[in-house]
Design a protein around this motif. Structure first.
Motif, PDB file in Angstrom:
ATOM      1  N   THR A 540       0.810  -1.223   0.000  1.00 14.01           N
ATOM      2  CA  THR A 540       0.000   0.000   0.000  1.00 14.01           C
ATOM      3  C   THR A 540       0.837   1.264   0.000  1.00 14.01           C
ATOM      4  O   THR A 540       0.297   2.355   0.159  1.00 14.01           O
ATOM      5  CB  THR A 540      -0.933   0.017   1.224  1.00 14.01           C
ATOM      6  OG1 THR A 540      -0.140  -0.044   2.425  1.00 14.01           O
ATOM      7  CG2 THR A 540      -1.882  -1.172   1.195  1.00 14.01           C
ATOM      8  N   GLU A 541       2.131   1.148  -0.148  1.00 11.15           N
ATOM      9  CA  GLU A 541       2.966   2.343  -0.144  1.00 11.15           C
ATOM     10  C   GLU A 541       4.176   2.133  -1.034  1.00 11.15           C
ATOM     11  O   GLU A 541       4.545   0.999  -1.359  1.00 11.15           O
ATOM     12  CB  GLU A 541       3.405   2.690   1.275  1.00 11.15           C
ATOM     13  CG  GLU A 541       4.221   1.600   1.947  1.00 11.15           C
ATOM     14  CD  GLU A 541       4.555   1.915   3.392  1.00 11.15           C
ATOM     15  OE1 GLU A 541       5.619   1.469   3.857  1.00 11.15           O
ATOM     16  OE2 GLU A 541       3.754   2.621   4.043  1.00 11.15           O
ATOM     17  N   CYS A 542       4.771   3.237  -1.431  1.00  4.14           N
ATOM     18  CA  CYS A 542       6.005   3.206  -2.222  1.00  4.14           C
ATOM     19  C   CYS A 542       7.160   3.543  -1.297  1.00  4.14           C
ATOM     20  O   CYS A 542       7.134   4.577  -0.616  1.00  4.14           O
ATOM     21  CB  CYS A 542       5.929   4.195  -3.377  1.00  4.14           C
ATOM     22  SG  CYS A 542       4.668   3.777  -4.616  1.00  4.14           S
ATOM     23  N   THR A 543       8.151   2.696  -1.284  1.00 10.73           N
ATOM     24  CA  THR A 543       9.293   2.879  -0.394  1.00 10.73           C
ATOM     25  C   THR A 543      10.359   3.714  -1.085  1.00 10.73           C
ATOM     26  O   THR A 543      10.794   3.379  -2.187  1.00 10.73           O
ATOM     27  CB  THR A 543       9.881   1.515  -0.003  1.00 10.73           C
ATOM     28  OG1 THR A 543       8.839   0.705   0.556  1.00 10.73           O
ATOM     29  CG2 THR A 543      11.010   1.686   1.002  1.00 10.73           C
ATOM     30  N   PRO A 544      10.795   4.806  -0.468  1.00 14.07           N
ATOM     31  CA  PRO A 544      11.850   5.621  -1.091  1.00 14.07           C
ATOM     32  C   PRO A 544      13.147   4.831  -1.208  1.00 14.07           C
ATOM     33  O   PRO A 544      13.491   4.019  -0.340  1.00 14.07           O
ATOM     34  CB  PRO A 544      11.997   6.802  -0.125  1.00 14.07           C
ATOM     35  CG  PRO A 544      10.734   6.822   0.667  1.00 14.07           C
ATOM     36  CD  PRO A 544      10.288   5.401   0.785  1.00 14.07           C
ATOM     37  N   CYS A 545      13.856   5.065  -2.299  1.00 12.10           N
ATOM     38  CA  CYS A 545      15.154   4.422  -2.491  1.00 12.10           C
ATOM     39  C   CYS A 545      16.172   5.030  -1.529  1.00 12.10           C
ATOM     40  O   CYS A 545      16.065   6.201  -1.154  1.00 12.10           O
ATOM     41  CB  CYS A 545      15.629   4.615  -3.931  1.00 12.10           C
ATOM     42  SG  CYS A 545      14.674   3.715  -5.162  1.00 12.10           S
ATOM     43  N   PRO A 546      17.176   4.263  -1.142  1.00  9.25           N
ATOM     44  CA  PRO A 546      18.267   4.854  -0.363  1.00  9.25           C
ATOM     45  C   PRO A 546      18.950   5.975  -1.149  1.00  9.25           C
ATOM     46  O   PRO A 546      18.828   6.064  -2.377  1.00  9.25           O
ATOM     47  CB  PRO A 546      19.219   3.663  -0.144  1.00  9.25           C
ATOM     48  CG  PRO A 546      18.369   2.445  -0.307  1.00  9.25           C
ATOM     49  CD  PRO A 546      17.326   2.817  -1.326  1.00  9.25           C
ATOM     50  N   GLN A 547      19.676   6.823  -0.452  1.00  6.50           N
ATOM     51  CA  GLN A 547      20.243   8.018  -1.076  1.00  6.50           C
ATOM     52  C   GLN A 547      21.194   7.679  -2.212  1.00  6.50           C
ATOM     53  O   GLN A 547      21.264   8.398  -3.215  1.00  6.50           O
ATOM     54  CB  GLN A 547      20.965   8.860  -0.019  1.00  6.50           C
ATOM     55  CG  GLN A 547      21.492  10.188  -0.548  1.00  6.50           C
ATOM     56  CD  GLN A 547      22.141  11.011   0.542  1.00  6.50           C
ATOM     57  OE1 GLN A 547      22.369  10.513   1.632  1.00  6.50           O
ATOM     58  NE2 GLN A 547      22.450  12.259   0.259  1.00  6.50           N
ATOM     59  N   HIS A 548      21.913   6.574  -2.078  1.00  5.52           N
ATOM     60  CA  HIS A 548      22.905   6.235  -3.091  1.00  5.52           C
ATOM     61  C   HIS A 548      22.311   5.449  -4.253  1.00  5.52           C
ATOM     62  O   HIS A 548      23.066   4.955  -5.107  1.00  5.52           O
ATOM     63  CB  HIS A 548      24.035   5.421  -2.447  1.00  5.52           C
ATOM     64  CG  HIS A 548      23.593   4.092  -1.897  1.00  5.52           C
ATOM     65  ND1 HIS A 548      22.933   3.978  -0.698  1.00  5.52           N
ATOM     66  CD2 HIS A 548      23.681   2.847  -2.400  1.00  5.52           C
ATOM     67  CE1 HIS A 548      22.660   2.708  -0.474  1.00  5.52           C
ATOM     68  NE2 HIS A 548      23.099   2.000  -1.492  1.00  5.52           N
ATOM     69  N   ARG A 561      23.413   4.491  -8.046  1.00  7.77           N
ATOM     70  CA  ARG A 561      23.693   5.698  -8.826  1.00  7.77           C
ATOM     71  C   ARG A 561      25.144   5.698  -9.316  1.00  7.77           C
ATOM     72  O   ARG A 561      26.040   5.155  -8.657  1.00  7.77           O
ATOM     73  CB  ARG A 561      23.461   6.946  -7.966  1.00  7.77           C
ATOM     74  CG  ARG A 561      22.007   7.193  -7.591  1.00  7.77           C
ATOM     75  CD  ARG A 561      21.891   8.396  -6.673  1.00  7.77           C
ATOM     76  NE  ARG A 561      20.499   8.691  -6.347  1.00  7.77           N
ATOM     77  CZ  ARG A 561      19.732   9.508  -7.049  1.00  7.77           C
ATOM     78  NH1 ARG A 561      20.225  10.125  -8.116  1.00  7.77           N
ATOM     79  NH2 ARG A 561      18.474   9.728  -6.699  1.00  7.77           N
ATOM     80  N   ALA A 562      25.359   6.343 -10.468  1.00 10.93           N
ATOM     81  CA  ALA A 562      26.714   6.543 -10.988  1.00 10.93           C
ATOM     82  C   ALA A 562      27.333   7.724 -10.242  1.00 10.93           C
ATOM     83  O   ALA A 562      26.760   8.817 -10.198  1.00 10.93           O
ATOM     84  CB  ALA A 562      26.673   6.817 -12.477  1.00 10.93           C
ATOM     85  N   VAL A 563      28.483   7.497  -9.634  1.00  8.87           N
ATOM     86  CA  VAL A 563      29.148   8.542  -8.855  1.00  8.87           C
ATOM     87  C   VAL A 563      29.881   9.486  -9.813  1.00  8.87           C
ATOM     88  O   VAL A 563      30.696   9.050 -10.628  1.00  8.87           O
ATOM     89  CB  VAL A 563      30.134   7.927  -7.836  1.00  8.87           C
ATOM     90  CG1 VAL A 563      30.843   9.020  -7.049  1.00  8.87           C
ATOM     91  CG2 VAL A 563      29.392   6.983  -6.893  1.00  8.87           C
ATOM     92  N   GLU A 564      29.578  10.771  -9.713  1.00  6.96           N
ATOM     93  CA  GLU A 564      30.197  11.770 -10.569  1.00  6.96           C
ATOM     94  C   GLU A 564      30.665  12.951  -9.736  1.00  6.96           C
ATOM     95  O   GLU A 564      30.120  13.233  -8.668  1.00  6.96           O
ATOM     96  CB  GLU A 564      29.220  12.254 -11.653  1.00  6.96           C
ATOM     97  CG  GLU A 564      28.923  11.234 -12.726  1.00  6.96           C
ATOM     98  CD  GLU A 564      28.142  11.838 -13.876  1.00  6.96           C
ATOM     99  OE1 GLU A 564      27.909  13.070 -13.838  1.00  6.96           O
ATOM    100  OE2 GLU A 564      27.776  11.100 -14.811  1.00  6.96           O
ATOM    101  N   TYR A 565      31.679  13.620 -10.245  1.00  7.62           N
ATOM    102  CA  TYR A 565      32.163  14.867  -9.660  1.00  7.62           C
ATOM    103  C   TYR A 565      32.942  15.596 -10.753  1.00  7.62           C
ATOM    104  O   TYR A 565      33.317  15.004 -11.781  1.00  7.62           O
ATOM    105  CB  TYR A 565      33.047  14.610  -8.437  1.00  7.62           C
ATOM    106  CG  TYR A 565      34.188  13.650  -8.671  1.00  7.62           C
ATOM    107  CD1 TYR A 565      35.434  14.086  -9.151  1.00  7.62           C
ATOM    108  CD2 TYR A 565      34.020  12.285  -8.427  1.00  7.62           C
ATOM    109  CE1 TYR A 565      36.459  13.191  -9.379  1.00  7.62           C
ATOM    110  CE2 TYR A 565      35.045  11.393  -8.657  1.00  7.62           C
ATOM    111  CZ  TYR A 565      36.262  11.848  -9.129  1.00  7.62           C
ATOM    112  OH  TYR A 565      37.283  10.967  -9.358  1.00  7.62           O
ATOM    113  N   LYS A 713      19.741   9.233 -11.624  1.00  8.80           N
ATOM    114  CA  LYS A 713      20.716   8.161 -11.823  1.00  8.80           C
ATOM    115  C   LYS A 713      22.129   8.550 -11.392  1.00  8.80           C
ATOM    116  O   LYS A 713      23.056   7.776 -11.617  1.00  8.80           O
ATOM    117  CB  LYS A 713      20.755   7.716 -13.291  1.00  8.80           C
ATOM    118  CG  LYS A 713      19.415   7.339 -13.871  1.00  8.80           C
ATOM    119  CD  LYS A 713      19.552   6.920 -15.324  1.00  8.80           C
ATOM    120  CE  LYS A 713      18.196   6.640 -15.963  1.00  8.80           C
ATOM    121  NZ  LYS A 713      18.331   6.235 -17.372  1.00  8.80           N
ATOM    122  N   ILE A 714      22.333   9.737 -10.852  1.00  5.81           N
ATOM    123  CA  ILE A 714      23.692  10.224 -10.563  1.00  5.81           C
ATOM    124  C   ILE A 714      23.796  10.568  -9.080  1.00  5.81           C
ATOM    125  O   ILE A 714      22.905  11.210  -8.515  1.00  5.81           O
ATOM    126  CB  ILE A 714      24.037  11.455 -11.420  1.00  5.81           C
ATOM    127  CG1 ILE A 714      24.103  11.069 -12.903  1.00  5.81           C
ATOM    128  CG2 ILE A 714      25.350  12.075 -10.982  1.00  5.81           C
ATOM    129  CD1 ILE A 714      24.310  12.230 -13.829  1.00  5.81           C
TER     130      ILE A 714
END
Length: 848
Positions: A540-548, A561-565, A713-714
């Motif tokens: 009944t709910e959508c779970t947020p993805c972890p920050q990474h 996610r693709a790590v960029e800087y 995605k980043i």
């Protein structure tokens, strides 16, 4: 005396005449002598009629012969005969029996139970006051099959007992109520079928197996039906199955009223669009219900029968019942009884003595005198789906308990036949029995329940009036696991496919559901937004993805996610690094030229200290730009802005000092030391202001390394150093410094032509700086991504180039390409950095 008095009061109403064995033919013989007598309570009839004679109520009269009940009693007699003929179980001991018809009625069952308490079969009312030290005529009771009757009988059989020491015990072959598992209330009750809680679990697993969560539940109006319905509803709720409609089948009404009620229930089923219906009912009530269903023309549905009528032959023979849909039955696991069919056939084939009309009417089973094997052939063929085997097991359980109590020796084929046996002793032994009969284990748990499970059967009708029951699955009561062989199931639907019974179709993967009404099975589906996923554990709910991690819309999982800087290998960063290198190169070229021609009037006019300060601070500012195009760390984030703005502020402070000097505003300073050292004071003051602002910034909200997830995605590694008020304060300071420098260059009046040119050059450079940083602010604030830092690099480089292009390139041009202008007269140059407060010579000194 109170119990004896109670029996005396009941005697006029509940008298029982025992049939004599010598008068009965085998088919109508309901008692037999033996060393130990086992009581039996079976339903030979399913209905009773209350009559009155001369205005006086009579004892209920039984009618509507119940074939299965009669077969169950024959299974008990068959087991007793096998034990009596056995040389290993109870050798030398003969078991007898005494059977009574319950008619599925409380009054009739009470009459039979009181008969078991009597000492004398000829005198039903000769009750005993102390059953703890007495030997009653009956040592144990098999039956009855109804849960409500079992509760009644077990209370009657033990109401004279000591509370801590129950005397009589019974082994039921058909009572499934969960209440009977309560050992505090029913300490002497045992059964050979599982409780309703196991049946409810099996049905719920069946519904879940085929994804049916929008169901109806109907029940007989008695203790069995109401409790089964309650347990099923609770179990269904735990599995997110909605009982959208439930009803109690009518009872005790005249035929027309009952049929009208059943038609109304069938209409409600039809209008509710429920395709799966569970029915906890007696065979009679189930038959009446399904006749109404056939009359209402309900077709292509799924029906799930409780164990009570899961293989009822009377229901299976209803005309047109094959059209109602697919019918599953929860049948109690059974076993084979080799020789039972032959036993029944021989029993019914024996001759019967004649009867007078009065004697025939007074018999327990008037119909039994005319029975033939043909009446039972179909039921015997399907005996594994009825409870005959469980009655058979109940007798063997009593036999094994008695075997242990009498210390029987199989090897010597002897038993302690002279031992005094009391029912309470036998009760202790039956709780410990553990044996196998026809490959079926027999023992009792602490609650008196067996390890028996269920068979899932499927009804199949063979035109015109034949039917079969096929086993398509099984339920393990110990593991509480239902196994279904779907390949054996033939769906009675138009397309032969699995029917659907849901309020709402299943949501697609990656969709959450929210309730549309009062039932948790009625819901709407909604796509999970990007950055979240649908976890099966929380539909009944959508779970947020972890920050990474990230996810697209309508996703069931997250992705890393693709790590960029910002790094030097990026194209724009490479271009900016190249510009920074060119800027440093031009500064090195200007510095070299100034050093080589340091004695020329043009270079001396610029001033050594301000020129070197501007060059060094500009070089430091350019060097700090490299901290913006490398992998950020917490240390880099804390250093790069102070270095950048600090060096840029020193450059502007030196430029401000030059502007004050060239515009003549230094003369307005009152203190001599300030006029002399205003350049150094300007640099020192602005450097101190920058340092103080940095300290406040670090105290308030210091820069830190941030993992920015705003981009799809980043995972962007960047320095969070533009937060208010620290970054804003540094930027505001250099902006105000440039603005004040512009003001000084505009309002001041240069001492000569070259001073005025110098102030104009400074003014032009500062105006460019103001324009550059004014454009920088909105571009920096509204942009995101790793290239945002390049705006600051570009603004810094452009500011430095503006300073050099306006203030230093003209001097370099004069030195390199216009030497004829590089004279003292042209620059009106005094020695480098003349004192600002030097007094003019007097007229006398001038003349001298």
């Amino acid at each position: 005396m109170a119990p004896k008095l109670l029996l005396g009061l009941l005697a006029p109403i509940l008298s029982l005449r025992m049939s004599k064995a010598k008068e009965d033919a085998p088919a109508t013989r309901f008692n037999a002598p033996g060393d130990f007598i086992i009581g039996g309570m079976f339903a030979f009839h399913s209905k009773v009629q209350y009559l009155t004679v001369d205005g006086k109520p009579q004892f209920p009269a039984c009618y509507s012969f119940y074939l299965i009940g009669y077969l169950q009693h024959l299974a008990m007699r068959f087991a007793i005969e096998e034990i009596n003929n056995s040389t290993s179980l109870l050798p030398g001991i003969r078991l007898g029996y005494e059977v009574h018809d319950t008619c599925n009625n409380e009054a009739v069952a009470t009459k039979a139970a009181l008969a078991f308490l009597s000492r004398d079969p000829e005198n039903d009312n000769a009750a005993q006051c102390d059953y703890a030290n007495a030997k009653p005529r009956v040592i144990a009771v098999v039956g009855p099959s109804s849960s409500s009757l079992s509760m009644l009988v077990t209370r009657i059989l033990n109401f004279l007992s000591i509370p801590e020491l129950p005397i009589f015990f019974q082994v039921s072959f058909g009572s499934s109520s969960s209440y009977l598992s309560d050992r505090q209330t029913f300490p002497s009750f045992f059964r050979t079928i599982p409780s309703d809680s196991r049946q409810a679990d099996a049905i719920v697993q069946l519904l879940s197996k085929f994804n049916w969560n929008w169901v109806a539940a109907l029940a007989t109006d008695n203790l069995y039906g109401r409790q089964a319905l309650e347990i099923f509803t609770q179990e269904a709720l735990l599995k997110d199955i909605c009982v959208a409609y439930e009803a109690i089948l009518p009872d005790g009404l005249n035929p027309s009223e009952q049929n009208a009620k059943l038609i109304d229930i069938a209409d409600r089923l039809e209008n509710s669009h429920i395709n799966a219906t569970v029915v906890f009912a007696s065979p009679e009530d189930a038959e009446a219900l399904l006749r109404a269903v056939v009359a209402t023309r309900i077709t292509r549905r799924v029906w799930i029968a409780s164990e009570c009528w899961s293989a009822s032959p009377s229901v299976a023979l209803i005309p047109g019942i094959s059209n109602i849909g697919t019918l599953f039955g929860i049948a109690i696991k059974s076993g084979a009884m080799p020789g039972f069919a032959e036993y029944v056939q021989n029993l019914l084939a024996q001759p019967r003595p004649g009867r007078t009309t009065e004697e025939e009417v007074n018999e327990q089973c008037p119909e039994c005198g005319s029975l033939t094997y043909a009446n039972f052939s179909r039921a015997i063929q399907n005996s594994r789906f009825y409870t005959m085997f469980n009655a058979y097991k109940a007798v063997y359980a009593i036999g094994h308990a008695l075997h242990q109590l009498l210390h029987c020796d199989t090897a010597s084929r002897t038993c302690d036949a002279d031992r005094e046996v009391y029912p309470w002793q036998l009760l202790e032994e039956i709780a410990r029995v553990n044996f196998t009969v026809e490959s079926e284990p027999v023992y009792f748990t602490e609650t008196g329940d067996p390890p028996t499970g269920y068979d899932l059967i499927l009804w199949d009708w063979i035109p015109p009036k034949n039917h079969t029951f096929g086993i398509v699955g099984s339920y393990d009561a110990l593991e509480r696991q239902l196994t279904v062989n779907e390949s054996k199931i033939k769906w009675n639907t138009e397309d032969g496919k699995l029917p659907v019974s849901r309020c709402t179709q299943e949501c697609k993967p990656g969709q959450k559901r929210w309730l549309r009404g009062e039932h948790n099975c009625c819901y709407e589906c909604e796509d999970c937004p990007a950055g979240s996923f649908q976890d099966q554990a929380h539909p009944t709910e959508c779970t947020p993805c972890p920050q990474h991690q990230w996810s697209p819309a309508q996703s069931t999982k997250c992705f890393n996610r693709a790590v960029e800087y910002l790094e030097v290998t990026d194209l724009l960063a490479t271009i900016m690094v190249a510009l920074t290198g060119l800027t440093l190169a031009q500064m090195a070229a200007v510095t070299g030229m100034l050093l080589r021609h340091h004695a020329s009037p043009a270079v001396r006019y610029m001033g050594r200290f301000p020129a070197s300060t501007v060059v060094l601070s500009s070089a430091c500012c350019c060097t700090s730009c490299f901290l913006f195009v490398t992998k950020p760390t917490d240390t880099i984030c804390k250093l790069r802005q102070p270095i950048f703005f600090g060096s840029f502020a020193v450059c502007l402070a030196a430029l401000l000092g030059t502007a004050v000097r060239r515009s003549g505003l230094e003369q307005t300073l009152k203190r001599r030391w300030l006029r002399k050292h205003h350049m150094g004071f300007s640099i020192l003051l602005n450097t101190a202001v920058q340092g103080l602002l940095c300290l406040l910034w670090y105290y308030w909200n210091p820069p830190f390394l941030e993992e920015n997830t705003e981009l799809d995605k980043i995972l962007l590694l960047q320095c969070e150093d533009s937060a208010f008020p620290g970054f804003t304060a540094l930027l505001a300071h250099v902006y105000c410094l440039a603005l004040f420098c512009c003001f000084c260059s505009l309002v001041g009046q240069g001492g000569n032509r070259m001073d005025r040119r110098a102030t104009k050059a400074i003014n032009f450079a500062v105006v460019l700086i103001l324009i550059i940083w004014t454009l920088f602010v909105p571009a920096y604030v509204t942009s995101q991504g790793k290239f945002v830092a390049l705006f600051q690099i570009f603004a810094g480089l452009a500011s430095i180039l503006a300073i050099f292009g306006s203030c230093y390139y003209p001097v370099c041009y004069v030195v390199l390409f216009a030497p004829h202008l590089n004279t003292d007269d042209y620059f009106s140059c005094l020695p480098q950095d003349p004192p600002a407060d030097k007094e003019k010579p007097s007229a006398a000194e001038a003349k001298g």
